[in-house]
Design a protein around this motif. Structure first.
Motif, PDB file in Angstrom:
ATOM      1  N   THR A  70       1.000  -1.280  -0.099  1.00  0.00           N
ATOM      2  CA  THR A  70       0.159   0.089  -0.028  1.00  0.00           C
ATOM      3  C   THR A  70       0.957   1.254   0.011  1.00  0.00           C
ATOM      4  OG1 THR A  70      -0.194  -0.071   2.623  1.00  0.00           O
ATOM      5  CG2 THR A  70      -1.906  -1.380   1.284  1.00  0.00           C
ATOM      6  N   PRO A  71       0.481   2.479  -0.365  1.00  0.00           N
ATOM      7  CA  PRO A  71       1.252   3.587  -0.196  1.00  0.00           C
ATOM      8  C   PRO A  71       1.547   3.697   1.171  1.00  0.00           C
ATOM      9  CG  PRO A  71      -0.806   3.997  -1.548  1.00  0.00           C
ATOM     10  CD  PRO A  71      -0.997   2.664  -0.953  1.00  0.00           C
ATOM     11  N   ALA A  72       0.880   3.697   2.054  1.00  0.00           N
ATOM     12  CA  ALA A  72       1.322   3.783   3.693  1.00  0.00           C
ATOM     13  C   ALA A  72       2.666   2.661   3.608  1.00  0.00           C
ATOM     14  CB  ALA A  72       0.479   3.617   4.641  1.00  0.00           C
ATOM     15  N   GLU A  73       2.733   1.799   3.177  1.00  0.00           N
ATOM     16  CA  GLU A  73       3.775   0.843   3.557  1.00  0.00           C
ATOM     17  C   GLU A  73       4.988   1.250   2.870  1.00  0.00           C
ATOM     18  OE1 GLU A  73       1.146  -3.378   4.462  1.00  0.00           O
ATOM     19  OE2 GLU A  73       1.621  -2.661   2.391  1.00  0.00           O
ATOM     20  N   LYS A  74       4.673   1.883   1.581  1.00  0.00           N
ATOM     21  CA  LYS A  74       5.849   2.304   0.694  1.00  0.00           C
ATOM     22  C   LYS A  74       6.567   3.306   1.432  1.00  0.00           C
ATOM     23  CE  LYS A  74       4.036   1.111  -3.806  1.00  0.00           C
ATOM     24  NZ  LYS A  74       3.687   1.719  -5.136  1.00  0.00           N
ATOM     25  N   ALA A  75       5.817   4.319   1.948  1.00  0.00           N
ATOM     26  CA  ALA A  75       6.354   5.465   2.865  1.00  0.00           C
ATOM     27  C   ALA A  75       7.055   5.047   4.197  1.00  0.00           C
ATOM     28  CB  ALA A  75       5.184   6.495   3.188  1.00  0.00           C
ATOM     29  N   GLU A  76       6.676   3.853   4.573  1.00  0.00           N
ATOM     30  CA  GLU A  76       7.500   3.299   5.808  1.00  0.00           C
ATOM     31  C   GLU A  76       8.643   2.448   5.812  1.00  0.00           C
ATOM     32  OE1 GLU A  76       4.423   1.897   8.486  1.00  0.00           O
ATOM     33  OE2 GLU A  76       3.180   3.756   8.532  1.00  0.00           O
ATOM     34  N   LEU A  77       8.456   1.305   4.795  1.00  0.00           N
ATOM     35  CA  LEU A  77       9.262   0.332   4.511  1.00  0.00           C
ATOM     36  C   LEU A  77      10.324   0.719   3.550  1.00  0.00           C
ATOM     37  CD1 LEU A  77       6.828  -2.560   4.167  1.00  0.00           C
ATOM     38  CD2 LEU A  77       8.116  -1.997   6.385  1.00  0.00           C
ATOM     39  N   PRO A  78      11.716   0.311   4.063  1.00  0.00           N
ATOM     40  CA  PRO A  78      12.800   0.400   3.067  1.00  0.00           C
ATOM     41  C   PRO A  78      12.664  -0.577   2.091  1.00  0.00           C
ATOM     42  CG  PRO A  78      13.477  -0.956   5.109  1.00  0.00           C
ATOM     43  CD  PRO A  78      11.863  -0.332   5.362  1.00  0.00           C
ATOM     44  N   PHE A  79      13.418  -0.334   0.925  1.00  0.00           N
ATOM     45  CA  PHE A  79      13.174  -1.168  -0.402  1.00  0.00           C
ATOM     46  C   PHE A  79      13.142  -2.861  -0.250  1.00  0.00           C
ATOM     47  CE2 PHE A  79      14.834  -2.834  -4.552  1.00  0.00           C
ATOM     48  CZ  PHE A  79      13.750  -2.269  -5.310  1.00  0.00           C
ATOM     49  N   ALA A  80      14.222  -3.384   0.356  1.00  0.00           N
ATOM     50  CA  ALA A  80      14.213  -4.473   0.618  1.00  0.00           C
ATOM     51  C   ALA A  80      13.149  -5.248   1.323  1.00  0.00           C
ATOM     52  CB  ALA A  80      15.448  -4.771   1.223  1.00  0.00           C
ATOM     53  N   ALA A  81      12.624  -4.606   2.202  1.00  0.00           N
ATOM     54  CA  ALA A  81      11.400  -4.941   3.037  1.00  0.00           C
ATOM     55  C   ALA A  81      10.134  -5.109   2.068  1.00  0.00           C
ATOM     56  CB  ALA A  81      11.161  -4.217   4.273  1.00  0.00           C
ATOM     57  N   GLN A  82      10.013  -3.956   1.401  1.00  0.00           N
ATOM     58  CA  GLN A  82       8.942  -3.725   0.345  1.00  0.00           C
ATOM     59  C   GLN A  82       8.694  -5.226  -0.536  1.00  0.00           C
ATOM     60  OE1 GLN A  82       8.197  -0.216  -1.703  1.00  0.00           O
ATOM     61  NE2 GLN A  82       8.870   1.090  -0.094  1.00  0.00           N
ATOM     62  N   LEU A  83      10.180  -5.479  -1.330  1.00  0.00           N
ATOM     63  CA  LEU A  83      10.277  -6.532  -2.211  1.00  0.00           C
ATOM     64  C   LEU A  83       9.682  -7.676  -1.541  1.00  0.00           C
ATOM     65  CD1 LEU A  83      13.232  -5.899  -4.494  1.00  0.00           C
ATOM     66  CD2 LEU A  83      10.866  -5.131  -4.684  1.00  0.00           C
ATOM     67  N   LEU A  84      10.231  -7.773  -0.330  1.00  0.00           N
ATOM     68  CA  LEU A  84      10.030  -9.193   0.451  1.00  0.00           C
ATOM     69  C   LEU A  84       8.580  -9.356   0.521  1.00  0.00           C
ATOM     70  CD1 LEU A  84      11.308 -11.671   1.626  1.00  0.00           C
ATOM     71  CD2 LEU A  84      11.818 -10.578   3.652  1.00  0.00           C
ATOM     72  N   MET A  85       7.700  -8.096   1.052  1.00  0.00           N
ATOM     73  CA  MET A  85       6.242  -8.120   1.458  1.00  0.00           C
ATOM     74  C   MET A  85       5.612  -8.543   0.312  1.00  0.00           C
ATOM     75  SD  MET A  85       4.355  -5.310   3.289  1.00  0.00           S
ATOM     76  CE  MET A  85       4.789  -5.551   4.998  1.00  0.00           C
ATOM     77  N   VAL A  86       5.849  -7.823  -0.886  1.00  0.00           N
ATOM     78  CA  VAL A  86       5.124  -8.013  -2.364  1.00  0.00           C
ATOM     79  C   VAL A  86       5.309  -9.536  -2.710  1.00  0.00           C
ATOM     80  CG1 VAL A  86       5.485  -7.786  -4.760  1.00  0.00           C
ATOM     81  CG2 VAL A  86       5.436  -5.707  -3.192  1.00  0.00           C
ATOM     82  N   ASN A  87       6.497 -10.266  -2.512  1.00  0.00           N
ATOM     83  CA  ASN A  87       6.556 -11.506  -2.917  1.00  0.00           C
ATOM     84  C   ASN A  87       6.029 -12.456  -2.047  1.00  0.00           C
ATOM     85  OD1 ASN A  87       8.386 -11.023  -5.186  1.00  0.00           O
ATOM     86  ND2 ASN A  87      10.329 -10.852  -4.182  1.00  0.00           N
ATOM     87  N   VAL A  88       5.612 -12.206  -0.707  1.00  0.00           N
ATOM     88  CA  VAL A  88       5.209 -12.976   0.127  1.00  0.00           C
ATOM     89  C   VAL A  88       3.504 -12.945  -0.267  1.00  0.00           C
ATOM     90  CG1 VAL A  88       4.225 -13.174   2.692  1.00  0.00           C
ATOM     91  CG2 VAL A  88       6.704 -13.053   2.193  1.00  0.00           C
ATOM     92  N   ARG A  89       3.124 -11.759  -0.470  1.00  0.00           N
ATOM     93  CA  ARG A  89       1.656 -11.530  -0.843  1.00  0.00           C
ATOM     94  C   ARG A  89       1.537 -12.146  -2.211  1.00  0.00           C
ATOM     95  NH1 ARG A  89       0.728  -5.457   1.450  1.00  0.00           N
ATOM     96  NH2 ARG A  89       0.745  -5.926   3.783  1.00  0.00           N
ATOM     97  N   ARG A  90       2.237 -12.364  -2.966  1.00  0.00           N
ATOM     98  CA  ARG A  90       2.157 -12.825  -4.409  1.00  0.00           C
ATOM     99  C   ARG A  90       2.006 -14.335  -4.567  1.00  0.00           C
ATOM    100  NH1 ARG A  90       4.038  -8.867  -8.305  1.00  0.00           N
ATOM    101  NH2 ARG A  90       2.647  -6.911  -7.613  1.00  0.00           N
ATOM    102  N   VAL A  91       2.501 -14.965  -3.336  1.00  0.00           N
ATOM    103  CA  VAL A  91       2.462 -16.481  -3.345  1.00  0.00           C
ATOM    104  C   VAL A  91       0.930 -16.741  -3.219  1.00  0.00           C
ATOM    105  CG1 VAL A  91       2.700 -18.417  -1.918  1.00  0.00           C
ATOM    106  CG2 VAL A  91       4.716 -16.688  -1.971  1.00  0.00           C
ATOM    107  N   GLU A  92      -0.007 -15.980  -2.633  1.00  0.00           N
ATOM    108  CA  GLU A  92      -1.251 -16.383  -2.681  1.00  0.00           C
ATOM    109  C   GLU A  92      -1.955 -16.328  -4.097  1.00  0.00           C
ATOM    110  OE1 GLU A  92      -4.722 -14.600   0.217  1.00  0.00           O
ATOM    111  OE2 GLU A  92      -4.584 -13.506  -1.614  1.00  0.00           O
ATOM    112  N   PRO A  93      -1.815 -15.493  -5.009  1.00  0.00           N
ATOM    113  CA  PRO A  93      -2.615 -15.576  -6.211  1.00  0.00           C
ATOM    114  C   PRO A  93      -1.700 -16.750  -7.329  1.00  0.00           C
ATOM    115  CG  PRO A  93      -0.946 -13.559  -6.217  1.00  0.00           C
ATOM    116  CD  PRO A  93      -1.438 -14.027  -4.763  1.00  0.00           C
TER     117      PRO A  93
END
Length: 428
Positions: A11-34
């Motif tokens: 989300t935009p809020a998470e983009k504002a708070e998280l560093p780049f590596a943490a963002q990528l890791l969170m995206v990939n964890v969430r992409r496992v579901e689809p």
């Protein structure tokens, strides 16, 4: 659609708070579901269509298990085991696709399932290019070994390996582009956030400037107006009153001029072009500042004591800027010192720097103020008895000029009370 995108991305809020590596890791964890949902859908459709390979009874539980695990992992902050979780899913999915290739190869048939799966996963997940390059190379080697054992013509094997090699290259390039675009988007948003923070700080400074200036100018202006009104009304009865009024307004005008001067000094400290830093014997600069503050110290009943070594202390500095720094520190020290006290200004070598210190015998700096001590509009509290509050610019000017001379300014606790401010200059 927006809900699904928010669920499978950051989300935009998470983009504002998280560093780049943490963002990528969170995206990939969430992409496992689809990915799991698509896998369950396709494997179920194949089984309903009559394709009952033994591996299907492994692939479906694999997808269901990771789908359940995703609901647990995504509720927690990204950790190293989140990366292991995503890597296990991607590698597991590719290996099972290779087993499918081997199973069909045992029947003398070759399939393009593996390169299609590889390309699909690369487009779905945001994988660092280096990690993908290493993983793809190892998986490509195992794929070649599987295809080479298939009972098919050599030309078919060559075409299958060639297509997979080309797909692997395309996958690495696609991963590089996706990763770099994500990185560019992150950097752009970070710059925008920093600019917004700067604008917010500037607006806060302007608000403080308006409040302080209005407060500090209103009282003396009201006093001057009242005196002028008194002089007008009583001038006929007391001809000497206007001169007395003019004499009394001098102090108010001096106070307003002092406030404006401090504001201009602060602006100059931020934007004035300093001379090239040169070798300076700081003892001469210290003695010059002590001489300039001496009249103010005498008027306040305060003594200035210079503690300097007999030999030269040579540092790199702008003499005018360093003099202004010491003027501000000494003026503050005199202002907060009680009558009869001694303000000490000293210089000494300190490892790779030359240190200058100004110590007073006043009330010291309260703990809540220390974190914002060198920021704009931070007034010392409590104010000395009978003295008007300062503009809160003196220590900001000191810190700004020190930084522009590559010097370090700090406040130290000292036994016996009072405050000690130290500026450490680079040695020549």
């Amino acid at each position: 659609m927006k809900g699904l995108l928010a669920r499978w991305d950051v989300t935009p809020a998470e983009k504002a708070e998280l560093p780049f590596a943490a963002q990528l890791l969170m995206v990939n964890v969430r992409r496992v579901e689809p990915a799991c949902l698509l896998g369950i859908l396709t494997k179920s459709a194949e089984m309903l269509g009559g394709f009952h390979a033994t591996l299907r009874y492994v692939e479906l539980p694999f997808a269901c298990a990771f789908l359940l695990l995703t609901q647990i992992v995504r509720r927690r902050p990204p950790r190293w085991w989140s990366a292991v979780f995503v890597a296990a899913f991607v590698v597991g999915a590719l290996l099972m696709t290779q087993f499918n290739v081997a199973a069909l190869g045992a029947q003398g048939r070759l399939t393009s399932a593996y390169p299609l799966m590889l390309l699909s996963l690369v487009l779905l997940f945001v994988i660092p290019p280096r990690a993908l390059l290493c993983g793809t190379a190892a998986l490509f080697a195992s794929y070649c070994a599987i295809v080479w054992r298939v009972d098919a013509r050599g030309a078919e094997k060559f075409v299958a390996i060639e297509n997979t090699a080309l797909t692997s290259i395309i996958a690495v390039v696609a991963a590089l582009l996706i990763h770099s675009n994500r990185r560019r988007d992150y950097e752009q948003q970070r710059v925008i956030r920093l600019q917004n923070d700067t604008l917010r700080d500037r607006n806060a400074e302007l608000d403080s400037l308006m409040a302080i200036t209005a407060h500090d100018l209103r009282s003396p202006l009201h006093g001057i107006r009242n005196l002028f009104d008194l002089a007008i009304r009583r001038a006929a009865h007391d001809p000497g009153l206007p001169l007395k009024v003019l004499d009394q307004t001098i102090a108010s005008v001096d106070g307003m001029l002092a406030l404006v001067t401090r504001l201009l000094d602060a602006h100059a400290a931020e934007h004035r072009v300093l001379e090239e830093l040169a070798e300076q014997d700081v003892r001469a600069v210290v003695l010059g500042a002590a001489a300039r503050i001496a009249p103010l110290a005498r008027a306040s009943g305060v003594r200035i004591d210079a503690d300097l070594p007999p030999r030269a202390l040579v540092a790199l500095a702008d003499a005018a800027a360093l003099g202004q720094v010491l003027d501000n520190l000494l003026a503050n020290a005199v202002r907060f010192s009680p009558a009869g006290a001694t303000v000490t200004v000293a210089a000494w070598p300190e490892e790779t720097r030359i240190a200058l210190g100004v110590r007073d015998r006043g009330p010291g700096v309260p703990v809540p103020q220390r974190a914002r001590l060198f920021m704009k509009f931070q007034r010392g509290e409590p104010s000395p008895p009978g003295a008007p509050p300062g503009a809160g610019m003196g220590l900001f000017i000191v810190a700004t000029l020190a930084a522009r001379m590559d010097a370090v300014i700090r406040h130290e606790q000292v036994p016996g009370g009072g405050a000690l401010f130290v500026i450490a200059l680079r040695c020549a």
